[in-house]
Motif scaffolding. Structure first.
Motif, mmCIF file in Angstrom:
data_model
loop_
_atom_site.group_PDB
_atom_site.id
_atom_site.type_symbol
_atom_site.label_atom_id
_atom_site.label_comp_id
_atom_site.label_asym_id
_atom_site.label_seq_id
_atom_site.Cartn_x
_atom_site.Cartn_y
_atom_site.Cartn_z
ATOM 1 N N GLY A 167 0.794 -1.219 0.000
ATOM 2 C CA GLY A 167 0.000 0.000 0.000
ATOM 3 C C GLY A 167 0.831 1.276 0.000
ATOM 4 O O GLY A 167 0.298 2.351 -0.247
ATOM 5 N N ARG A 168 2.148 1.157 0.267
ATOM 6 C CA ARG A 168 2.963 2.374 0.285
ATOM 7 C C ARG A 168 3.547 2.638 -1.109
ATOM 8 O O ARG A 168 3.777 1.721 -1.882
ATOM 9 C CB ARG A 168 4.078 2.235 1.329
ATOM 10 C CG ARG A 168 3.468 2.206 2.732
ATOM 11 C CD ARG A 168 4.429 1.716 3.768
ATOM 12 N NE ARG A 168 5.433 2.732 4.088
ATOM 13 C CZ ARG A 168 6.510 2.484 4.832
ATOM 14 N NH1 ARG A 168 6.729 1.268 5.308
ATOM 15 N NH2 ARG A 168 7.375 3.423 5.090
ATOM 16 N N THR A 169 3.780 3.891 -1.422
ATOM 17 C CA THR A 169 4.287 4.208 -2.759
ATOM 18 C C THR A 169 5.805 4.060 -2.820
ATOM 19 O O THR A 169 6.499 4.141 -1.802
ATOM 20 C CB THR A 169 3.943 5.653 -3.170
ATOM 21 O OG1 THR A 169 4.653 6.557 -2.311
ATOM 22 C CG2 THR A 169 2.456 5.932 -3.077
ATOM 23 N N GLU A 170 6.303 3.877 -4.034
ATOM 24 C CA GLU A 170 7.751 3.810 -4.272
ATOM 25 C C GLU A 170 8.434 5.047 -3.712
ATOM 26 O O GLU A 170 9.473 4.968 -3.052
ATOM 27 C CB GLU A 170 8.021 3.758 -5.780
ATOM 28 C CG GLU A 170 7.510 2.509 -6.459
ATOM 29 C CD GLU A 170 7.580 2.620 -7.980
ATOM 30 O OE1 GLU A 170 7.383 1.594 -8.645
ATOM 31 O OE2 GLU A 170 7.814 3.730 -8.505
ATOM 32 N N ARG A 171 7.841 6.188 -3.973
ATOM 33 C CA ARG A 171 8.422 7.458 -3.565
ATOM 34 C C ARG A 171 8.535 7.542 -2.039
ATOM 35 O O ARG A 171 9.537 7.988 -1.485
ATOM 36 C CB ARG A 171 7.509 8.561 -4.097
ATOM 37 C CG ARG A 171 7.974 9.963 -3.857
ATOM 38 C CD ARG A 171 6.806 10.910 -3.978
ATOM 39 N NE ARG A 171 6.386 11.157 -5.339
ATOM 40 C CZ ARG A 171 6.614 12.320 -5.984
ATOM 41 N NH1 ARG A 171 7.260 13.291 -5.387
ATOM 42 N NH2 ARG A 171 6.179 12.501 -7.210
ATOM 43 N N HIS A 172 7.487 7.068 -1.361
ATOM 44 C CA HIS A 172 7.466 7.116 0.081
ATOM 45 C C HIS A 172 8.521 6.184 0.672
ATOM 46 O O HIS A 172 9.230 6.533 1.621
ATOM 47 C CB HIS A 172 6.061 6.756 0.574
ATOM 48 C CG HIS A 172 5.872 7.023 2.028
ATOM 49 N ND1 HIS A 172 5.881 6.023 2.967
ATOM 50 C CD2 HIS A 172 5.719 8.173 2.706
ATOM 51 C CE1 HIS A 172 5.719 6.550 4.159
ATOM 52 N NE2 HIS A 172 5.611 7.851 4.043
ATOM 53 N N LEU A 173 8.637 4.999 0.087
ATOM 54 C CA LEU A 173 9.640 4.052 0.578
ATOM 55 C C LEU A 173 11.056 4.589 0.366
ATOM 56 O O LEU A 173 11.934 4.442 1.222
ATOM 57 C CB LEU A 173 9.474 2.694 -0.117
ATOM 58 C CG LEU A 173 8.175 1.939 0.217
ATOM 59 C CD1 LEU A 173 8.065 0.673 -0.624
ATOM 60 C CD2 LEU A 173 8.133 1.577 1.707
ATOM 61 N N ALA A 174 11.276 5.236 -0.774
ATOM 62 C CA ALA A 174 12.612 5.786 -1.057
ATOM 63 C C ALA A 174 12.959 6.877 -0.039
ATOM 64 O O ALA A 174 14.077 6.937 0.485
ATOM 65 C CB ALA A 174 12.665 6.332 -2.479
ATOM 66 N N LEU A 175 11.978 7.739 0.249
ATOM 67 C CA LEU A 175 12.196 8.799 1.241
ATOM 68 C C LEU A 175 12.522 8.221 2.607
ATOM 69 O O LEU A 175 13.410 8.706 3.314
ATOM 70 C CB LEU A 175 10.917 9.627 1.385
ATOM 71 C CG LEU A 175 10.797 10.844 0.509
ATOM 72 C CD1 LEU A 175 9.401 11.432 0.659
ATOM 73 C CD2 LEU A 175 11.845 11.875 0.904
ATOM 74 N N GLU A 176 11.770 7.179 2.970
ATOM 75 C CA GLU A 176 11.996 6.578 4.279
ATOM 76 C C GLU A 176 13.385 5.960 4.366
ATOM 77 O O GLU A 176 14.072 6.088 5.380
ATOM 78 C CB GLU A 176 10.922 5.527 4.568
ATOM 79 C CG GLU A 176 11.238 4.799 5.860
ATOM 80 C CD GLU A 176 10.028 4.239 6.554
ATOM 81 O OE1 GLU A 176 8.900 4.645 6.216
ATOM 82 O OE2 GLU A 176 10.226 3.397 7.441
ATOM 83 N N LEU A 177 13.800 5.293 3.299
ATOM 84 C CA LEU A 177 15.158 4.724 3.304
ATOM 85 C C LEU A 177 16.202 5.830 3.468
ATOM 86 O O LEU A 177 17.162 5.676 4.226
ATOM 87 C CB LEU A 177 15.404 3.944 2.008
ATOM 88 C CG LEU A 177 14.755 2.556 1.953
ATOM 89 C CD1 LEU A 177 14.811 2.008 0.529
ATOM 90 C CD2 LEU A 177 15.461 1.599 2.914
ATOM 91 N N GLU A 178 16.022 6.941 2.783
ATOM 92 C CA GLU A 178 17.011 8.024 2.880
ATOM 93 C C GLU A 178 17.009 8.632 4.288
ATOM 94 O O GLU A 178 18.053 8.973 4.825
ATOM 95 C CB GLU A 178 16.744 9.077 1.805
ATOM 96 C CG GLU A 178 16.982 8.512 0.405
ATOM 97 C CD GLU A 178 17.056 9.556 -0.694
ATOM 98 O OE1 GLU A 178 16.830 10.748 -0.419
ATOM 99 O OE2 GLU A 178 17.329 9.155 -1.847
ATOM 100 N N ARG A 179 15.838 8.740 4.879
ATOM 101 C CA ARG A 179 15.772 9.260 6.244
ATOM 102 C C ARG A 179 16.508 8.322 7.202
ATOM 103 O O ARG A 179 17.269 8.746 8.063
ATOM 104 C CB ARG A 179 14.316 9.423 6.671
ATOM 105 C CG ARG A 179 14.150 10.088 8.036
ATOM 106 C CD ARG A 179 12.695 10.318 8.370
ATOM 107 N NE ARG A 179 11.926 9.083 8.481
ATOM 108 C CZ ARG A 179 11.990 8.234 9.491
ATOM 109 N NH1 ARG A 179 12.813 8.464 10.503
ATOM 110 N NH2 ARG A 179 11.258 7.142 9.508
ATOM 111 N N ARG A 180 16.306 7.019 7.001
ATOM 112 C CA ARG A 180 16.973 6.063 7.890
ATOM 113 C C ARG A 180 18.486 6.068 7.692
ATOM 114 O O ARG A 180 19.248 5.882 8.638
ATOM 115 C CB ARG A 180 16.394 4.657 7.673
ATOM 116 C CG ARG A 180 14.963 4.541 8.192
ATOM 117 C CD ARG A 180 14.410 3.136 8.088
ATOM 118 N NE ARG A 180 13.010 3.110 8.477
ATOM 119 C CZ ARG A 180 12.564 3.014 9.728
ATOM 120 N NH1 ARG A 180 13.426 2.912 10.723
ATOM 121 N NH2 ARG A 180 11.277 3.014 9.983
#
Lengths: 367, 367
Positions: A167-180
């Motif tokens: 349910g999460r978008t590619e863009r959202h997952l990419a942002l989360e990875l960069e934040r982590r």
């Protein structure tokens, strides 16, 4: 600094005199400082000058490094994006010698011409890729930075895998990875994080978009931390849902076998193109020759895609202490695909063979 | 495409024949497509070819755009980072004419030489900054994208101001601003977000570090959204705590007055350096001449620092529909400083004068 002495020894042995280093990663390698627009003038007499448009700042440490050891730093007045200004300053600070070697693969035609016009007593020649050559084999300090970058990267990816993905978008997952990555101490991402799901999975240059992760998808991620300037890379592909489909298992096993063959070929003395062939051959034999990318790996360090290139036309042999990626992949248009990327350091068999920096599992996980 | 026709009209009138556009922002401007490494070959006969290392992808739309209207797209096989490969491909796809204009301010000496060697029947000449010149004045589609970028930027900054700031690090605040830009629909940040607090405030190129926001600090932020490729910029300075100190009020009012003078000078026909002088003069008169930066503003569009430059040595006059920043600042080493940046579009007085895109308040807020 030992790196500058080593470079000077090599090129004075080749008949060179003064040299101008302009490629940003090369300037950083030879000075430890990262300043956009700065250039390094290496004098034949051992007097080196960093010509900088601003006080150097690296990883939060603010300069000036001026008068640190044998490196002088001159902050240029005026607009250094104007090549004439930079060239005139350079001529003023420049050597009295007749020959100045420049990085012709970095200087634009306009900057090169402005330099020649502003310093007419100098004859310009080519430094070639001498600094890139020297950067190939990493010292312990560089490898230590790469290990930390890889550790940060594994942590960031590991945390993502524990969260809910459907349910999460590619863009959202990419942002989360960069934040982590940042949370774990990265200076920043080593390159734009790539997340592709479903038909976008396995596309090497995909820019994360608004597609949401769905049951049954392949999900491929590619990310890396930058730590003290050093960049690593990992790529993994997962399946979303309770169990992968047969075609997914088959494709994954194929790419996994190809990637393992590439990794196992990483030994000192092996030709670059032999490593590429090891990773490429299984994919070609399975009929995917037409959809493969030009290379199956590359060096990493201060840049994410640096020498060597692991490709069919690459010339040269691996040395120990050269960090590279091995990253074959297959993308089937309209269906999706698999990529598996690792960063490894070439080591002799006697030392245990290639050192794997990115240790996240390569089992096919169903998430 | 009208933009390509307009360029062709101008340079054929100047005696030009075929042209090769290599600067990424110029390729995007003339094709609508953003592909790392792609170059655009403009034929004198109106046949244009995008030579691309991969299928073009822009803002999540995947190509190929091939055979869209009058633009052909050729995906190059092999490693296009190798100039010889690109040059040979280019020669094969290239024009039968004798003269090829290239972007000498973008091509490196090595790529230029490889091009000449691979296409010996072509005589290379300079296209100059013809595309950049054409990009100066924006059309309605471009201005609409910039307005959205500014709106996103104001939203992201506004939300941050509602949250608690004391105790958070510069790095954390910068990350949060970038996340909020994305949440509001940005393609990404227009440039690395800059957050400086205390003695780091007002430093234009500061990289956010581990310093935490404290009571009594100046806090300066500079950020911008990228939307459909177009980039805007805002900069604001705040005071942390119940009330600013006298020196903070004084410095803020000075920079505010300078920035307003710069904004008010933005009219069609005004020389670039007159705008710079308007913003620079109040700061020089107050004794800060030595700590000022080379410029007080610049154009924005597909690049964040594009033509025109608003600096003492800049040549040229403003036109209507040119978006620029006005961004004077003063930093006092060891104490901190103030920056105020806006993005505006030049408009005639009859149309109400300059259009302010970044509308976040410029009152001195005590947060």
């Amino acid at each position: 600094m030992a790196r500058r002495s080593r470079l000077r020894d090599r090129w004075t042995a080749a008949g060179g005199e003064a040299a101008l280093v302009s490629r940003p990663a090369n300037v950083r390698y030879l000075t430890g400082w990262s300043v956009p627009g700065a250039v390094l003038l290496l004098g034949a007499d051992g007097r080196d000058t960093l010509l900088s448009p601003a006080a150097p700042v690296t990883d939060g440490r603010t300069g000036p490094p001026c008068t640190t050891g044998d490196l002088r730093c001159t902050v240029l007045p005026g607009d250094v994006s104007d090549p004439a200004v930079a060239a005139a300053e350079l001529a003023a600070a420049g050597p009295a010698t007749a020959l100045l070697a420049v990085e012709e693969h970095d200087l634009t035609v306009v900057r090169h011409r402005a330099l020649a016009a502003a310093a007419p007593r100098l004859r310009l020649t080519g430094l070639g890729r001498a600094v890139e050559q020297q950067r190939l084999v990493k010292d312990e300090q560089e490898l230590a930075a790469l290990r930390v970058a890889a550790e940060i990267t594994d942590h960031a990816l590991g945390e993502l895998l524990e969260s809910i993905l459907v349910g999460r978008t590619e863009r959202h997952l990419a942002l989360e990875l960069e934040r982590r990555l940042m949370d774990h101490g990265a200076d920043g991402p080593a390159f734009p994080t790539c997340v592709g799901t479903g038909r976008n999975s396995g596309l090497p240059g995909h820019r994360p978009g608004d597609r949401r992760v769905e049951e049954g998808d392949f999900l491929s991620v590619r990310l890396g931390a930058r730590y003290r300037g050093y960049r690593c890379q990992i790529g993994r592909t997962f399946v979303i849902g309770p169990a992968p489909a047969d075609w997914q298992i088959e494709l994954y096993e194929l790419v996994f076998a190809a990637q393992r063959a590439g990794r196992e070929a990483l030994l000192p003395g092996t030709e670059y193109r032999e490593v590429d062939r090891a990773a490429r051959h299984p994919l070609e034999a399975a009929g995917y020759g037409d959809v493969l990318e030009p290379g199956t790996g590359h060096g990493v360090g201060l840049e994410i895609g640096e020498d060597p290139r692991l490709s069919p036309a690459a010339m040269g042999k691996l040395d120990a202490c050269v960090p590279v990626t091995v990253e074959p992949g297959v993308h089937l248009p309209g269906r999706g695909g698999v990529r598996i990327d690792d960063t490894l350091v070439v080591r002799p068999q006697a030392d245990g063979g290639p050192e794997l920096l990115t240790i996240t599992t390569k089992e096919l996980l169903a998430l």
